[in-house]
Design a protein around this motif. Structure first.
Motif, PDB file in Angstrom:
ATOM      1  N   ASP A 141       0.965  -1.203   0.053  1.00 56.67           N
ATOM      2  CA  ASP A 141       0.101  -0.082   0.003  1.00 56.67           C
ATOM      3  C   ASP A 141       0.825   1.224  -0.129  1.00 56.67           C
ATOM      4  O   ASP A 141       1.698   1.490   0.856  1.00 56.67           O
ATOM      5  N   GLY A 142       0.479   2.193  -0.974  1.00 56.15           N
ATOM      6  CA  GLY A 142       1.397   3.446  -1.109  1.00 56.15           C
ATOM      7  C   GLY A 142       0.695   4.395  -0.492  1.00 56.15           C
ATOM      8  O   GLY A 142      -0.575   4.565  -0.617  1.00 56.15           O
ATOM      9  N   HIS A 143       1.410   5.491   0.032  1.00 54.07           N
ATOM     10  CA  HIS A 143       0.922   6.774   0.848  1.00 54.07           C
ATOM     11  C   HIS A 143       1.723   7.910   0.447  1.00 54.07           C
ATOM     12  O   HIS A 143       2.852   7.746   0.221  1.00 54.07           O
ATOM     13  N   THR A 144       1.250   9.093   0.748  1.00 56.41           N
ATOM     14  CA  THR A 144       2.040  10.438   0.544  1.00 56.41           C
ATOM     15  C   THR A 144       1.550  11.270   1.759  1.00 56.41           C
ATOM     16  O   THR A 144       0.601  10.941   2.603  1.00 56.41           O
ATOM     17  N   ASP A 145       2.215  12.350   1.919  1.00 57.60           N
ATOM     18  CA  ASP A 145       1.711  13.318   2.846  1.00 57.60           C
ATOM     19  C   ASP A 145       0.657  14.371   2.066  1.00 57.60           C
ATOM     20  O   ASP A 145       0.219  13.882   1.011  1.00 57.60           O
ATOM     21  N   TYR A 187      -4.810   8.206   3.885  1.00 54.89           N
ATOM     22  CA  TYR A 187      -4.584   7.781   5.211  1.00 54.89           C
ATOM     23  C   TYR A 187      -3.202   8.057   5.988  1.00 54.89           C
ATOM     24  O   TYR A 187      -2.278   7.559   5.466  1.00 54.89           O
ATOM     25  N   GLN A 188      -3.561   9.317   6.791  1.00 51.51           N
ATOM     26  CA  GLN A 188      -2.323   9.850   7.330  1.00 51.51           C
ATOM     27  C   GLN A 188      -2.145   9.180   8.935  1.00 51.51           C
ATOM     28  O   GLN A 188      -3.200   8.698   9.632  1.00 51.51           O
ATOM     29  N   VAL A 189      -1.050   9.037   9.100  1.00 52.44           N
ATOM     30  CA  VAL A 189      -0.444   8.354  10.507  1.00 52.44           C
ATOM     31  C   VAL A 189       0.214   9.086  11.205  1.00 52.44           C
ATOM     32  O   VAL A 189       0.517   9.076  12.332  1.00 52.44           O
ATOM     33  N   ALA A 190       0.253  10.623  10.870  1.00 48.97           N
ATOM     34  CA  ALA A 190       1.232  11.624  11.551  1.00 48.97           C
ATOM     35  C   ALA A 190       0.680  12.777  11.013  1.00 48.97           C
ATOM     36  O   ALA A 190       0.011  13.128   9.912  1.00 48.97           O
ATOM     37  N   THR A 191       0.941  13.846  11.747  1.00 46.12           N
ATOM     38  CA  THR A 191       0.532  15.242  11.181  1.00 46.12           C
ATOM     39  C   THR A 191       1.259  15.691  10.100  1.00 46.12           C
ATOM     40  O   THR A 191       2.434  15.329   9.898  1.00 46.12           O
ATOM     41  N   ASN A 192       0.643  16.524   9.231  1.00 47.91           N
ATOM     42  CA  ASN A 192       1.343  17.305   8.080  1.00 47.91           C
ATOM     43  C   ASN A 192       2.099  18.485   8.441  1.00 47.91           C
ATOM     44  O   ASN A 192       2.405  19.127   7.485  1.00 47.91           O
ATOM     45  N   GLN A 193       1.946  18.804   9.770  1.00 47.97           N
ATOM     46  CA  GLN A 193       2.254  20.361  10.080  1.00 47.97           C
ATOM     47  C   GLN A 193       3.976  20.252  10.268  1.00 47.97           C
ATOM     48  O   GLN A 193       4.428  21.395  10.445  1.00 47.97           O
ATOM     49  N   THR A 194       4.473  19.107  10.490  1.00 48.04           N
ATOM     50  CA  THR A 194       5.868  19.264  10.857  1.00 48.04           C
ATOM     51  C   THR A 194       6.617  18.231   9.597  1.00 48.04           C
ATOM     52  O   THR A 194       6.017  17.502   8.936  1.00 48.04           O
ATOM     53  N   ALA A 195       7.950  18.615   9.559  1.00 44.23           N
ATOM     54  CA  ALA A 195       8.677  17.829   8.526  1.00 44.23           C
ATOM     55  C   ALA A 195       8.651  16.345   8.943  1.00 44.23           C
ATOM     56  O   ALA A 195       8.600  15.431   8.068  1.00 44.23           O
ATOM     57  N   LYS A 196       8.931  15.992  10.026  1.00 45.58           N
ATOM     58  CA  LYS A 196       9.004  14.762  10.811  1.00 45.58           C
ATOM     59  C   LYS A 196       7.750  14.004  10.564  1.00 45.58           C
ATOM     60  O   LYS A 196       7.561  12.996   9.975  1.00 45.58           O
ATOM     61  N   GLY A 197       6.645  14.575  10.871  1.00 43.78           N
ATOM     62  CA  GLY A 197       5.179  14.072  10.446  1.00 43.78           C
ATOM     63  C   GLY A 197       5.016  13.789   9.079  1.00 43.78           C
ATOM     64  O   GLY A 197       4.529  12.661   8.558  1.00 43.78           O
ATOM     65  N   ARG A 198       5.486  14.716   7.988  1.00 45.15           N
ATOM     66  CA  ARG A 198       5.196  14.550   6.617  1.00 45.15           C
ATOM     67  C   ARG A 198       6.155  13.467   6.386  1.00 45.15           C
ATOM     68  O   ARG A 198       5.839  12.619   5.201  1.00 45.15           O
ATOM     69  N   ALA A 199       7.442  13.153   6.630  1.00 46.61           N
ATOM     70  CA  ALA A 199       8.068  12.169   6.291  1.00 46.61           C
ATOM     71  C   ALA A 199       7.637  10.818   6.677  1.00 46.61           C
ATOM     72  O   ALA A 199       7.738   9.698   6.015  1.00 46.61           O
ATOM     73  N   THR A 200       6.825  10.624   7.891  1.00 48.34           N
ATOM     74  CA  THR A 200       6.276   9.539   8.159  1.00 48.34           C
ATOM     75  C   THR A 200       4.993   9.281   7.311  1.00 48.34           C
ATOM     76  O   THR A 200       4.934   7.969   7.173  1.00 48.34           O
TER      77      THR A 200
END
Length: 262
Positions: A141-145, A187-200
């Protein structure tokens, strides 16, 4: 057996009387189901003595009113053959078991390429899947920020999924085992408000299953990804030669798998 000490003795068998007995070590004896535990250093010494043709005796002296010592003998007879069989078995073992590679998330950087750690994991997956007939399905399964346009993100998640699918197929995994799906930013698993979250969130999840896939319906020809962010999927083969599927049943299954792989 009561707790205490025992002697580990290297003892020559009757046909090696030219050799002399020697005490290798004093070892701890504990009351319970596993009365004796040998550390690595002593174990290596024991192996060396057995390979020389020496027998090993574990001698526990009498406890209080007991009259006889307790003797456990490890004979060297045919040890060499058994040990070589054991080493052959070790060489043929897979480096991982099912639980170690059952599911994992692979993360992407801006270069949109598989990292070396991801390739090592996928190599292990390919080797394992080819050897274990109990594994029936590989879900990818592929995902993006959420940065950018939804339609572009859906296409990007498809491309990330394709990298993993093609890599596994190249390594010998049957395309018929692979169910590949892509979900964009859905399907997000972390916040997109931070670089770390977007990377996740920029990830491809992989899961092995011992069951055949359910609710997979192939369309007659590929359908373009739409701007609404609907997930896409395919079953059997690489993304270049298989059909897309946007069925509600398959999207529900994809959501369930994405939740499992958080």
């Amino acid at each position: 057996m009561k707790s205490g000490k025992a002697d580990l003795v290297s003892q020559p068998p009757p046909w090696l009387m030219s050799e002399s007995a020697s005490v290798l070590s004093a070892i701890d004896v504990r009351h319970g189901e596993t009365p004796v535990t040998i550390n690595r250093k002593i174990s290596e010494r024991m192996l060396a003595e057995l390979q020389k043709g020496m027998d090993l005796h574990i001698i526990r002296q009498p406890w209080y009113g007991d009259k006889n010592a307790l003797l456990v003998v490890i004979p060297s007879v045919r040890f060499g053959d058994s040990y070589r069989d054991y080493l052959d078995c070790l060489r043929n073992l897979l480096p991982v078991n099912f639980s170690q590679i059952e599911k994992k998330s692979l993360y992407y950087n801006d270069a949109e390429e598989l990292k070396s750690s991801a390739r090592r994991y996928l190599n292990q997956v390919a080797d394992y899947v080819k050897e274990d007939p109990a594994v029936k399905t590989v879900y990818i399964d592929g995902h993006t920020d959420s940065v950018g346009v939804r339609a572009d993100n859906l296409e990007k998640s498809k491309e990330r999924t394709a990298l993993v699918v093609d890599y596994l197929v190249e390594k010998g995994v049957s395309p018929d085992m692979i169910v590949a799906r892509w979900h964009g930013e859905r399907y997000q698993v972390a916040t997109n408000q931070t670089a770390k979250g977007r990377a996740t969130n920029r990830r491809v999840t992989l899961r092995l299953s011992k069951e055949l896939p359910h609710n997979t319906i192939n369309a007659s020809k590929p359908k373009a990804a739409n701007a609404s962010g609907e997930s896409g999927s395919l079953n059997s083969g690489s993304l270049n030669n298989s059909s897309l599927n946007n069925s509600p049943a398959n999207n529900a299954a994809a959501n369930n798998d994405s939740t499992k792989n958080k």
